[in-house]
Design a protein around this motif. Sequence first.
Motif, PDB file in Angstrom:
ATOM      1  N   SER A  66      12.425  15.459   1.071  1.00 34.32           N
ATOM      2  CA  SER A  66      11.406  16.230   1.774  1.00 34.32           C
ATOM      3  C   SER A  66      10.032  15.581   1.760  1.00 34.32           C
ATOM      4  CB  SER A  66      11.295  17.630   1.148  1.00 34.32           C
ATOM      5  OG  SER A  66      10.246  18.377   1.730  1.00 34.32           O
ATOM      6  N   HIS A  67       9.311  15.806   2.837  1.00 33.45           N
ATOM      7  CA  HIS A  67       7.888  15.512   2.962  1.00 33.45           C
ATOM      8  C   HIS A  67       7.087  16.618   2.282  1.00 33.45           C
ATOM      9  CE1 HIS A  67       7.529  18.287   6.745  1.00 33.45           C
ATOM     10  NE2 HIS A  67       8.322  18.786   5.817  1.00 33.45           N
ATOM     11  N   ARG A  68       5.750  16.611   2.465  1.00 36.12           N
ATOM     12  CA  ARG A  68       4.889  17.726   2.068  1.00 36.12           C
ATOM     13  C   ARG A  68       4.084  18.176   3.280  1.00 36.12           C
ATOM     14  NH1 ARG A  68       5.024  18.847  -3.506  1.00 36.12           N
ATOM     15  NH2 ARG A  68       4.396  20.882  -2.668  1.00 36.12           N
ATOM     16  N   SER A  69       3.514  19.364   3.196  1.00 36.72           N
ATOM     17  CA  SER A  69       2.743  19.875   4.330  1.00 36.72           C
ATOM     18  C   SER A  69       1.451  19.082   4.535  1.00 36.72           C
ATOM     19  CB  SER A  69       2.427  21.357   4.137  1.00 36.72           C
ATOM     20  OG  SER A  69       1.794  21.578   2.896  1.00 36.72           O
ATOM     21  N   GLY A  70       0.865  18.586   3.450  1.00 36.73           N
ATOM     22  CA  GLY A  70      -0.275  17.688   3.549  1.00 36.73           C
ATOM     23  C   GLY A  70       0.239  16.259   3.473  1.00 36.73           C
ATOM     24  N   GLU A  71       0.679  15.721   4.607  1.00 39.02           N
ATOM     25  CA  GLU A  71       1.362  14.422   4.626  1.00 39.02           C
ATOM     26  C   GLU A  71       0.405  13.287   4.977  1.00 39.02           C
ATOM     27  OE1 GLU A  71       3.699  12.312   4.154  1.00 39.02           O
ATOM     28  OE2 GLU A  71       5.024  13.671   3.067  1.00 39.02           O
ATOM     29  N   THR A  72       0.946  12.094   4.967  1.00 37.62           N
ATOM     30  CA  THR A  72       0.215  10.896   5.378  1.00 37.62           C
ATOM     31  C   THR A  72       1.111  10.093   6.305  1.00 37.62           C
ATOM     32  OG1 THR A  72       1.016   9.342   3.696  1.00 37.62           O
ATOM     33  CG2 THR A  72      -0.734  10.871   3.034  1.00 37.62           C
ATOM     34  N   THR A  73       0.584   9.028   6.844  1.00 37.35           N
ATOM     35  CA  THR A  73       1.390   8.181   7.727  1.00 37.35           C
ATOM     36  C   THR A  73       2.300   7.234   6.957  1.00 37.35           C
ATOM     37  OG1 THR A  73      -0.528   6.719   7.885  1.00 37.35           O
ATOM     38  CG2 THR A  73      -0.181   8.260   9.690  1.00 37.35           C
ATOM     39  N   ASP A  74       2.306   7.334   5.641  1.00 40.29           N
ATOM     40  CA  ASP A  74       3.225   6.546   4.818  1.00 40.29           C
ATOM     41  C   ASP A  74       4.662   7.004   5.089  1.00 40.29           C
ATOM     42  OD1 ASP A  74       4.732   5.412   2.637  1.00 40.29           O
ATOM     43  OD2 ASP A  74       2.865   5.224   1.514  1.00 40.29           O
ATOM     44  N   ASP A  75       5.545   6.056   5.390  1.00 34.20           N
ATOM     45  CA  ASP A  75       6.928   6.408   5.742  1.00 34.20           C
ATOM     46  C   ASP A  75       7.914   6.191   4.587  1.00 34.20           C
ATOM     47  OD1 ASP A  75       7.081   3.625   5.663  1.00 34.20           O
ATOM     48  OD2 ASP A  75       7.267   3.385   7.829  1.00 34.20           O
ATOM     49  N   PHE A  76       7.412   6.190   3.356  1.00 29.16           N
ATOM     50  CA  PHE A  76       8.218   5.884   2.167  1.00 29.16           C
ATOM     51  C   PHE A  76       9.495   6.711   2.100  1.00 29.16           C
ATOM     52  CE2 PHE A  76       9.451   6.080  -2.270  1.00 29.16           C
ATOM     53  CZ  PHE A  76       9.157   4.818  -2.775  1.00 29.16           C
ATOM     54  N   ILE A  77       9.422   8.023   2.411  1.00 27.70           N
ATOM     55  CA  ILE A  77      10.596   8.875   2.200  1.00 27.70           C
ATOM     56  C   ILE A  77      11.742   8.566   3.159  1.00 27.70           C
ATOM     57  CG2 ILE A  77       9.269  10.739   1.145  1.00 27.70           C
ATOM     58  CD1 ILE A  77       9.574  12.283   3.817  1.00 27.70           C
ATOM     59  N   ALA A  78      11.456   7.894   4.271  1.00 31.57           N
ATOM     60  CA  ALA A  78      12.547   7.487   5.162  1.00 31.57           C
ATOM     61  C   ALA A  78      13.425   6.454   4.459  1.00 31.57           C
ATOM     62  CB  ALA A  78      11.983   6.919   6.463  1.00 31.57           C
ATOM     63  N   ASP A  79      12.797   5.458   3.848  1.00 26.31           N
ATOM     64  CA  ASP A  79      13.549   4.461   3.088  1.00 26.31           C
ATOM     65  C   ASP A  79      14.244   5.106   1.889  1.00 26.31           C
ATOM     66  OD1 ASP A  79      12.771   1.251   3.686  1.00 26.31           O
ATOM     67  OD2 ASP A  79      11.432   2.732   4.568  1.00 26.31           O
ATOM     68  N   LEU A  80      13.565   6.061   1.262  1.00 30.82           N
ATOM     69  CA  LEU A  80      14.148   6.750   0.114  1.00 30.82           C
ATOM     70  C   LEU A  80      15.438   7.467   0.503  1.00 30.82           C
ATOM     71  CD1 LEU A  80      13.936   7.752  -2.838  1.00 30.82           C
ATOM     72  CD2 LEU A  80      12.566   9.671  -1.969  1.00 30.82           C
ATOM     73  N   ARG A  96       0.827  -1.207   0.000  1.00 29.87           N
ATOM     74  CA  ARG A  96       0.000   0.000   0.000  1.00 29.87           C
ATOM     75  C   ARG A  96       0.862   1.259   0.000  1.00 29.87           C
ATOM     76  NH1 ARG A  96      -4.403  -0.066   4.601  1.00 29.87           N
ATOM     77  NH2 ARG A  96      -5.266  -1.627   3.192  1.00 29.87           N
ATOM     78  N   ALA A  97       0.326   2.326  -0.581  1.00 23.99           N
ATOM     79  CA  ALA A  97       0.965   3.643  -0.544  1.00 23.99           C
ATOM     80  C   ALA A  97      -0.118   4.708  -0.480  1.00 23.99           C
ATOM     81  CB  ALA A  97       1.840   3.855  -1.772  1.00 23.99           C
ATOM     82  N   ILE A  98       0.181   5.798   0.210  1.00 28.08           N
ATOM     83  CA  ILE A  98      -0.742   6.936   0.303  1.00 28.08           C
ATOM     84  C   ILE A  98       0.020   8.187  -0.126  1.00 28.08           C
ATOM     85  CG2 ILE A  98      -2.456   8.097   1.715  1.00 28.08           C
ATOM     86  CD1 ILE A  98      -2.294   5.868   3.723  1.00 28.08           C
ATOM     87  N   VAL A  99      -0.583   8.962  -0.989  1.00 28.94           N
ATOM     88  CA  VAL A  99       0.098  10.088  -1.640  1.00 28.94           C
ATOM     89  C   VAL A  99      -0.046  11.373  -0.834  1.00 28.94           C
ATOM     90  CG1 VAL A  99       0.173  11.475  -3.762  1.00 28.94           C
ATOM     91  CG2 VAL A  99      -0.322   9.022  -3.887  1.00 28.94           C
ATOM     92  N   PRO A 100       1.065  12.124  -0.625  1.00 32.26           N
ATOM     93  CA  PRO A 100       0.988  13.416   0.063  1.00 32.26           C
ATOM     94  C   PRO A 100       0.622  14.546  -0.886  1.00 32.26           C
ATOM     95  CG  PRO A 100       3.256  12.956  -0.480  1.00 32.26           C
ATOM     96  CD  PRO A 100       2.451  11.773  -0.971  1.00 32.26           C
ATOM     97  N   SER A 101       0.419  15.747  -0.313  1.00 32.86           N
ATOM     98  CA  SER A 101       0.093  16.918  -1.126  1.00 32.86           C
ATOM     99  C   SER A 101       0.661  18.164  -0.472  1.00 32.86           C
ATOM    100  CB  SER A 101      -1.424  17.061  -1.272  1.00 32.86           C
ATOM    101  OG  SER A 101      -1.758  18.214  -2.021  1.00 32.86           O
ATOM    102  N   GLY A 102       1.100  19.122  -1.273  1.00 31.32           N
ATOM    103  CA  GLY A 102       1.686  20.344  -0.743  1.00 31.32           C
ATOM    104  C   GLY A 102       0.686  21.490  -0.656  1.00 31.32           C
ATOM    105  N   ALA A 103       1.032  22.489   0.180  1.00 32.67           N
ATOM    106  CA  ALA A 103       0.250  23.728   0.254  1.00 32.67           C
ATOM    107  C   ALA A 103       0.921  24.805  -0.576  1.00 32.67           C
ATOM    108  CB  ALA A 103       0.106  24.181   1.704  1.00 32.67           C
ATOM    109  N   SER A 104       2.241  24.968  -0.371  1.00 34.59           N
ATOM    110  CA  SER A 104       2.993  25.935  -1.175  1.00 34.59           C
ATOM    111  C   SER A 104       3.563  25.190  -2.374  1.00 34.59           C
ATOM    112  CB  SER A 104       4.119  26.573  -0.349  1.00 34.59           C
ATOM    113  OG  SER A 104       4.972  25.593   0.203  1.00 34.59           O
ATOM    114  N   LYS A 105       2.835  25.230  -3.468  1.00 32.19           N
ATOM    115  CA  LYS A 105       3.205  24.459  -4.658  1.00 32.19           C
ATOM    116  C   LYS A 105       3.804  25.375  -5.712  1.00 32.19           C
ATOM    117  CE  LYS A 105      -0.645  21.253  -3.945  1.00 32.19           C
ATOM    118  NZ  LYS A 105      -1.914  20.744  -4.481  1.00 32.19           N
TER     119      LYS A 105
END
Length: 446
Positions: A375-389, A34-43
């Motif tokens: 980097s993460h995004r300001s509208g994040e999720t509990t997906d920890d994908f970027i740690a492994d990245l 599973r994966a959940i997609v983040p979203s930014g505020a300042s795009k």
Amino acid sequence: MPTILTSVRAFQRLDSRGKPTVQVEVETKDGKFRAIVPSGASKGDYEAIELRDGGEAYGGAGVRQAVQNVREVIGPALLDRRYDLEIGLKEIDSFMIALDGSPDKSDLGANAILGVSMACARACAAAKKIPLYDFLAGELQSSPHRYIVPVPFFNVLNGGVHSGNTMTFQEFMIAPTGAASIAQGIQWASEVYQALKSIIIKEFGKVATGIGDEGGFAPPITQPSEALDLIMAAVKAAGHEGKIKIGIDPASSEFFDDGYYDLGFKSDKPKKLTSTELADLYRALVDKYPVVLLEDPFAQDDWESWKYFHVVSKLHNVELVGDDLLATNIMRIEKAAEADACDSLLLKVNQIGTVSEALAATERAYELGWSVFVSHRSGETTDDFIADLAVGIGCGHLKAGAPCRGERVAKYNRLMDIEEELQAKKIGSSYAGKSFRYAHSQAKSE
């Protein structure tokens, strides 16, 4: 026997701001991923386009169409192709890019495509029977010879469009470069964060301890020097003087208008600066405080200011990071390299829309001798994908918000898990520490 996708499903779920986002689940003989997609505020203007529904539901922010595109277009097409996941991710991502056909993924939606890409990356790792960070390292041509656990940059004071105060600059980050491990670094940062809370309560009252989108406090301050003085006081109170460095993300595209930078854009008192005056402000801050990183100090198309300040940042040994300037896009990276505008790529996977393209951007940044800052995004999720990245690409530093809020802490907990896993396996690894900017090149040369 090849490992192929047997199911691709998608759902509308919520991100950390309570706005809809895309969740994707793929299935193989190895299980569900599973994966959940983040979203930014300042795009920035050059990001891949996430698909939103419009209409009344969720104020127009729904992602039902993107979910439908996964279920009815992307999923069936991938199942029909029967890709062998043991071969890797690039073919899958390239196929989805071609299937979309637009230059910015606006047809099927970058949020739809990225959800599939991230979930498939996890399925590929499982097919190879290796951790996700190991798989991502293998997808990078210039993978380091040993694993580097990154220095976390914690956004402890929020401003800009991430908070309700009148602070113009968006992020003030602390980086425990003097720590010996990620576990120790997170401990120190948490201690500074709690000390900062106590100082804010004493100075402004408990009402001022509200937090912004990324978990940092948002007290009633306006000047960047006020924020930095609070941080320095918290570092001292926590007993970590000399061991913590500072990063600043002004997110200046948000307050750039008609050739000027308005430091009063969040109030009724405009304070317009020329790019030269803003550069002088940055230089004064760098001279006074232990600032080691500046992200997006100028607007995304203010090339002359970037070029001028890059000379200044080199003299002060400050990493100059392009976010909106680069948008994790190789074409923008090439333009910045030609202009000698910066020396670091902020890597946001959802800015470009596939894992493979993010890795290609990383590869190009390394070829140029740049740093990479995940980097993460300001509208994040509990997906920890970027740690492994961050571990997989050996970038040496990562930002995922304050040591607060589940969607931020998930990344930091995952980094501690990875560190313990590498130590238990006696696999060559180290904490990036003071060498965070050059961690990849040092690890690769060993």
